[in-house]
Write a protein that holds these residues in place. Structure first.
Motif, PDB file in Angstrom:
ATOM      1  N   GLU A 382     -17.410  -3.762  -5.285  1.00  0.00           N
ATOM      2  CA  GLU A 382     -16.076  -3.015  -5.278  1.00  0.00           C
ATOM      3  C   GLU A 382     -15.644  -2.646  -3.771  1.00  0.00           C
ATOM      4  O   GLU A 382     -16.451  -2.085  -3.057  1.00  0.00           O
ATOM      5  CB  GLU A 382     -15.959  -1.668  -6.219  1.00  0.00           C
ATOM      6  CG  GLU A 382     -16.353  -1.787  -7.688  1.00  0.00           C
ATOM      7  CD  GLU A 382     -15.052  -2.567  -8.079  1.00  0.00           C
ATOM      8  OE1 GLU A 382     -15.485  -3.042  -9.354  1.00  0.00           O
ATOM      9  OE2 GLU A 382     -13.916  -2.301  -7.771  1.00  0.00           O
ATOM     10  N   PRO A 383     -14.640  -2.523  -3.482  1.00  0.00           N
ATOM     11  CA  PRO A 383     -13.894  -2.038  -2.234  1.00  0.00           C
ATOM     12  C   PRO A 383     -14.240  -0.505  -2.139  1.00  0.00           C
ATOM     13  O   PRO A 383     -14.634   0.092  -3.402  1.00  0.00           O
ATOM     14  CB  PRO A 383     -12.598  -2.276  -1.980  1.00  0.00           C
ATOM     15  CG  PRO A 383     -12.168  -2.402  -3.412  1.00  0.00           C
ATOM     16  CD  PRO A 383     -13.242  -3.057  -4.088  1.00  0.00           C
ATOM     17  N   GLU A 384     -14.275   0.320  -1.170  1.00  0.00           N
ATOM     18  CA  GLU A 384     -14.200   1.716  -1.137  1.00  0.00           C
ATOM     19  C   GLU A 384     -13.480   2.400  -1.918  1.00  0.00           C
ATOM     20  O   GLU A 384     -12.174   1.855  -2.108  1.00  0.00           O
ATOM     21  CB  GLU A 384     -14.136   2.131   0.287  1.00  0.00           C
ATOM     22  CG  GLU A 384     -14.550   3.703   0.521  1.00  0.00           C
ATOM     23  CD  GLU A 384     -14.490   4.208   1.859  1.00  0.00           C
ATOM     24  OE1 GLU A 384     -13.597   3.576   2.736  1.00  0.00           O
ATOM     25  OE2 GLU A 384     -14.822   5.369   2.168  1.00  0.00           O
ATOM     26  N   ARG A 385     -13.857   3.231  -2.638  1.00  0.00           N
ATOM     27  CA  ARG A 385     -12.904   3.998  -3.432  1.00  0.00           C
ATOM     28  C   ARG A 385     -13.412   5.582  -3.721  1.00  0.00           C
ATOM     29  O   ARG A 385     -14.582   5.633  -3.383  1.00  0.00           O
ATOM     30  CB  ARG A 385     -12.822   3.381  -4.843  1.00  0.00           C
ATOM     31  CG  ARG A 385     -14.254   3.265  -5.556  1.00  0.00           C
ATOM     32  CD  ARG A 385     -14.193   2.422  -6.938  1.00  0.00           C
ATOM     33  NE  ARG A 385     -15.248   1.939  -7.368  1.00  0.00           N
ATOM     34  CZ  ARG A 385     -15.634   1.424  -8.466  1.00  0.00           C
ATOM     35  NH1 ARG A 385     -14.530   1.449  -9.414  1.00  0.00           N
ATOM     36  NH2 ARG A 385     -16.848   1.018  -9.164  1.00  0.00           N
ATOM     37  N   MET A 386     -12.596   6.359  -3.864  1.00  0.00           N
ATOM     38  CA  MET A 386     -12.732   7.780  -3.594  1.00  0.00           C
ATOM     39  C   MET A 386     -13.201   8.492  -4.990  1.00  0.00           C
ATOM     40  O   MET A 386     -12.652   8.066  -6.007  1.00  0.00           O
ATOM     41  CB  MET A 386     -11.537   8.576  -3.350  1.00  0.00           C
ATOM     42  CG  MET A 386     -11.260   8.358  -1.665  1.00  0.00           C
ATOM     43  SD  MET A 386     -12.768   8.522  -0.622  1.00  0.00           S
ATOM     44  CE  MET A 386     -12.435   7.258   0.447  1.00  0.00           C
ATOM     45  N   TYR A 387     -13.955   9.361  -5.060  1.00  0.00           N
ATOM     46  CA  TYR A 387     -14.488  10.112  -6.290  1.00  0.00           C
ATOM     47  C   TYR A 387     -13.244  10.824  -6.998  1.00  0.00           C
ATOM     48  O   TYR A 387     -12.523  11.418  -6.339  1.00  0.00           O
ATOM     49  CB  TYR A 387     -15.595  11.039  -6.154  1.00  0.00           C
ATOM     50  CG  TYR A 387     -16.188  11.638  -7.490  1.00  0.00           C
ATOM     51  CD1 TYR A 387     -15.853  12.785  -8.170  1.00  0.00           C
ATOM     52  CD2 TYR A 387     -17.009  10.980  -8.121  1.00  0.00           C
ATOM     53  CE1 TYR A 387     -16.282  13.137  -9.220  1.00  0.00           C
ATOM     54  CE2 TYR A 387     -17.961  11.207  -9.368  1.00  0.00           C
ATOM     55  CZ  TYR A 387     -17.198  12.547  -9.650  1.00  0.00           C
ATOM     56  OH  TYR A 387     -17.918  12.825 -10.851  1.00  0.00           O
TER      57      TYR A 387
END
Ligand code: SDX
Length: 390
Positions: A382-387
């Motif tokens: 996955e690309p970077e993603r926020m919690y």
């Protein structure tokens, strides 16, 4: 160009490491240990002499070979506490996990052989492994058939002792059969090293963390247990017996392989490197008939194997994929004729491969440039993603 061999640039980028021990040309079906063709070593040498050659780099003088042989004989005894180790396994345990566990445990008994950069300790680890691994292998077998373990007899060399510890009984003297000794010695020579195969690369990778020789070889034993690698010789016999029991012509089985029915493969065929006949398989095949005749081996299974080979070598499916018999195709038939049960076949492969593992581990410790080290990867996640805020 690396001294003896010139590679095309494309190949150089695929190489995981460099090594001066074994050379394979997969297209020409060439295999050389320290420059000596496998065919010459198979004909003229012995497993002990080949082990010396792989580990120390040159053929030994008669005095050097005798000293090597004597040092090994004097280290065959296992620590009595290690013998207790075998009692901890279920009786029907496969001998390969027993072997890898006991070899790893050697590092707890021999603290004076763990430092990979102390020549004396490396030498002690070398001799102890060469001496004790065959004994451990024989004890694993004895444990699985509920028979007592004999003490090694130092009047015998590594191969003779291994046979006696495997088949000897305390109640009667053990008669060595020279045909079996010679046949086993040859098969061990053929398995002694094979450049960066799965188990040897495992020994190098584990050793690249400066893990001791026992721990690194134990990891190699586990890799060898894989059915696509060392476990194939056991799988070949199961396959031949399956064809025999089915009563079907081999052509029927070959059709199932070509249709990839439930992933069935022609075990003992194909190779990651050899896209030609495995030179070791040629040597085994040439002697298989002679050895089986003398040992009274199961000729019907040999006939099935020969017929399978005949059909596959003339079938476009196998020809187009460059699938030829590899070292495992015939060896199981000979091990069986010697009296070994199928679950000991990969253990025999491990005993043969031991000097190669030791030689490659030692080479890497001496020349960090040949450490496989830490492989990198291509990230496909996955690309970077926020919690998620809640
Ligand atoms: C050893 O590396 C070493 O040096 C190992 C070894 C050593 O001394 O250390 O030589 C010892 O491990 C010998 C190999 C023992 N294993 C077996 O005999 C198991 C059966 N062989 C296969 O699993 C296979 O051949 C490999 C894993 C050994 C090699 O696979 P390859 O050459 O990388 O081939 P692949 O898996 O990429 O397959 C290519 C094609 C495929 O078909 P398509 O997808 O193109 O249609 O060939 C087919 C495969 O399905 N194929 C086989 C086959 N091996 C490959 N089809 C039927 N039977 C086979 N044995």
């Amino acid at each position: 160009t690396t001294g003896a061999v010139t590679y095309d640039p494309g190949f150089v980028n695929t190489a995981a490491t460099s090594s001066a021990i074994t050379y394979i040309d997969g297209d020409k079906g060439i295999l050389r240990y320290r420059g000596y063709p496998i065919e010459e070593l198979a004909e003229h040498s012995s497993f002990l002499e080949v082990s010396y050659l792989l580990i120390y780099g040159n053929l030994p003088t008669p005095a050097e070979l005798d000293a090597f042989d004597q040092r090994i004989r004097r280290h065959t005894m296992l620590h009595e506490d290690l013998k207790g180790f075998f009692g901890g396994f279920p009786r029907d345990a496969h001998p390969m996990p027993v072997l890898s566990s006991a070899v790893s445990a050697l590092s707890t008994f021999y603290q004076d052989s763990l430092d990979p950069f102390d020549d004396e300790q490396v030498e002690m680890a070398t001799i102890r492994l060469m001496a004790k691994m065959p004994v451990i292998a024989a004890y694993a077998y004895k444990k699985s058939i509920g028979q007592p373990m004999l003490y090694p007899d130092n009047s015998m060399n590594l191969v003779e002792n291994y046979l006696r510890l495997s088949f000897g009984l305390p109640a009667e003297p053990y008669e060595l059969d020279p045909v079996v000794v010679k046949a086993l010695d040859l098969l061990l020579i053929l398995h002694a090293d094979h450049e960066q195969n799965c188990s040897t690369s495992t020994v190098r990778l584990v050793g690249s963390a400066n893990a001791n020789m026992f721990a690194s070889v134990s990891a190699g034993i586990n890799a060898l247990f894989g059915p696509l690698h060392g476990g194939a010789n056991e799988a070949v016999l199961n396959m031949l017996r399956q064809i025999q029991d089915s009563g079907e012509p081999v052509e029927k089985f070959v059709e199932r392989v070509k249709n990839k029915e439930d992933g069935v493969k022609l075990m003992g065929f194909g190779h990651r490197v050899y896209k030609n006949y495995d030179p070791r398989a040629k040597i085994v095949k040439a002697t298989a008939h002679e050895i089986l005749e003398k040992l009274g081996g199961n000729d019907e299974l040999l006939e099935i194997a020969m017929r399978l080979e005949e059909v596959a070598l003339t079938d476009e499916y196998f020809i187009s994929r460059k699938l030829y018999p590899n070292v495992d195709f015939y060896t199981g038939l000979i091990y069986k004729a010697m009296g070994f049960p199928e679950k000991m076949f990969t253990v025999l492969f491990a005993i043969g491969r031991l000097p190669g593992w030791i030689a490659q581990w030692r080479e890497m410790m001496k020349d960090p440039e040949t450490k496989i080290g830490r492989p990198r990867q291509l990230y496909t996640g996955e690309p970077e993603r926020m919690y998620p805020s809640r």
